[in-house]
Design a protein around this motif. Sequence first.
Motif, PDB file in Angstrom:
ATOM      1  N   PHE A  46      44.694  58.959  30.920  1.00 26.59           N
ATOM      2  CA  PHE A  46      43.845  60.149  30.632  1.00 26.59           C
ATOM      3  C   PHE A  46      44.229  61.045  29.519  1.00 26.59           C
ATOM      4  O   PHE A  46      43.416  61.501  28.875  1.00 26.59           O
ATOM      5  CB  PHE A  46      43.897  60.940  31.866  1.00 26.59           C
ATOM      6  N   CYS A  47      45.400  60.908  29.110  1.00 27.65           N
ATOM      7  CA  CYS A  47      45.956  61.474  27.709  1.00 27.65           C
ATOM      8  C   CYS A  47      45.365  60.814  26.406  1.00 27.65           C
ATOM      9  O   CYS A  47      44.506  61.224  25.555  1.00 27.65           O
ATOM     10  CB  CYS A  47      47.331  61.397  27.512  1.00 27.65           C
ATOM     11  N   CYS A  83      49.861  57.466  29.051  1.00 26.53           N
ATOM     12  CA  CYS A  83      48.952  57.821  29.941  1.00 26.53           C
ATOM     13  C   CYS A  83      47.398  57.552  29.445  1.00 26.53           C
ATOM     14  O   CYS A  83      46.954  58.114  28.577  1.00 26.53           O
ATOM     15  CB  CYS A  83      49.142  59.394  30.334  1.00 26.53           C
ATOM     16  N   HIS A 102      47.890  65.218  34.317  1.00 21.69           N
ATOM     17  CA  HIS A 102      46.555  64.426  34.791  1.00 21.69           C
ATOM     18  C   HIS A 102      46.818  63.942  36.304  1.00 21.69           C
ATOM     19  O   HIS A 102      45.842  63.549  36.629  1.00 21.69           O
ATOM     20  CB  HIS A 102      46.406  63.082  33.776  1.00 21.69           C
ATOM     21  N   CYS A 159      50.577  60.890  33.552  1.00 18.97           N
ATOM     22  CA  CYS A 159      51.728  62.123  33.313  1.00 18.97           C
ATOM     23  C   CYS A 159      51.008  63.344  34.210  1.00 18.97           C
ATOM     24  O   CYS A 159      50.140  62.908  35.088  1.00 18.97           O
ATOM     25  CB  CYS A 159      51.052  62.985  32.035  1.00 18.97           C
TER      26      CYS A 159
END
Length: 230
Positions: free
Chosen positions: A22-23, A20, A152, A149
Motif C-alpha cells: 500500500f505504501c 508494504c 496501512h 505497515c
Amino acid sequence: MKETICTIPINDIFNLHDGCPFCRMYEMLENQYATFITGSAMMDPETRVATNKKGFCPRHFEKIVEVGKRLPVALILETHLDFIDKEILPKKAGKPDKKALHKIEEITDSCYICDRIQFDIQHFLQTVFVEWANSEEFKKLYKSQDFICLRHYTEVMKYANAKMPSKHLTDFHKDTLNLTRNYLDILKSDTTHFCRMFDYQNRGADWGNSKDAIERDIKFLSGYLDRLAT
Ligand SMILES: [Zn+2]
Ligand SMILES: [Zn+2]
C-alpha cells in the motif's frame, strides 16, 4: 470529485515484493498526480481552481518541486498565492476574525494530492477485497508480501470492516495481521540486536540484518517515508 486520472495496476503492485504494497501504491499515485499537475493538467482550469483552493501538504509541495519543471510549479504557486491574497488573508488589521483564521487553517491543512489519493485508495482497496475473495492466486500473492505497515494495516482493516462481506473478513484479517505482526517481530529482534552491538562486549560481532533497523522501524511505523528506505 471526478474519476481518478490514475491507473492502479493492482497486479503490478502486488507482484513486486518490496516493502508494504500500500505504501508502493501511495508512492506511485503521488508521483502520477505530481506529474499530472505540473504537466498535462497545467492549463486545465478545473484542476487549477482545485489546487488554488487546497494547496499542498509539505510532502507534496516537495514532490511537485521534485517532479515538475520550475515554470509550471511557479505558475501553480502564482495563482495559489493570488487566491490566498484575494480570498483568504484579511486585507486590514483589526480584531482577529475567527472565520478568516479558520479559512487559513483549512488551506494549510489541506492538500490536493492527499485528497485525490484518499479517494483512489478506496477504489483500490475495493479491488483488493474482490481479488482476495475470488482468486486463490491473488490470495497467495497478498500473503507473500514483505509486510503491511502499521498505518496501512489500520487503513485496510477499517475499510475492510465496513465493506468486506463478513464471511471473508476473519480470514482476510488473519492474513493482514500476520503480515504486520510478523514484521513487527523481525523489527523488534533487529532493533534489539542493533542496540546490543553498541555494548563493548560485542565489538567486532556480526551486525546481521540490523544495520538499517532504525530506517526500517520508522518506515514500518509511519509508512510513506520512502526517502528513509534503504
Ligand atoms: Zn504502508
Ligand atoms: Zn499531501
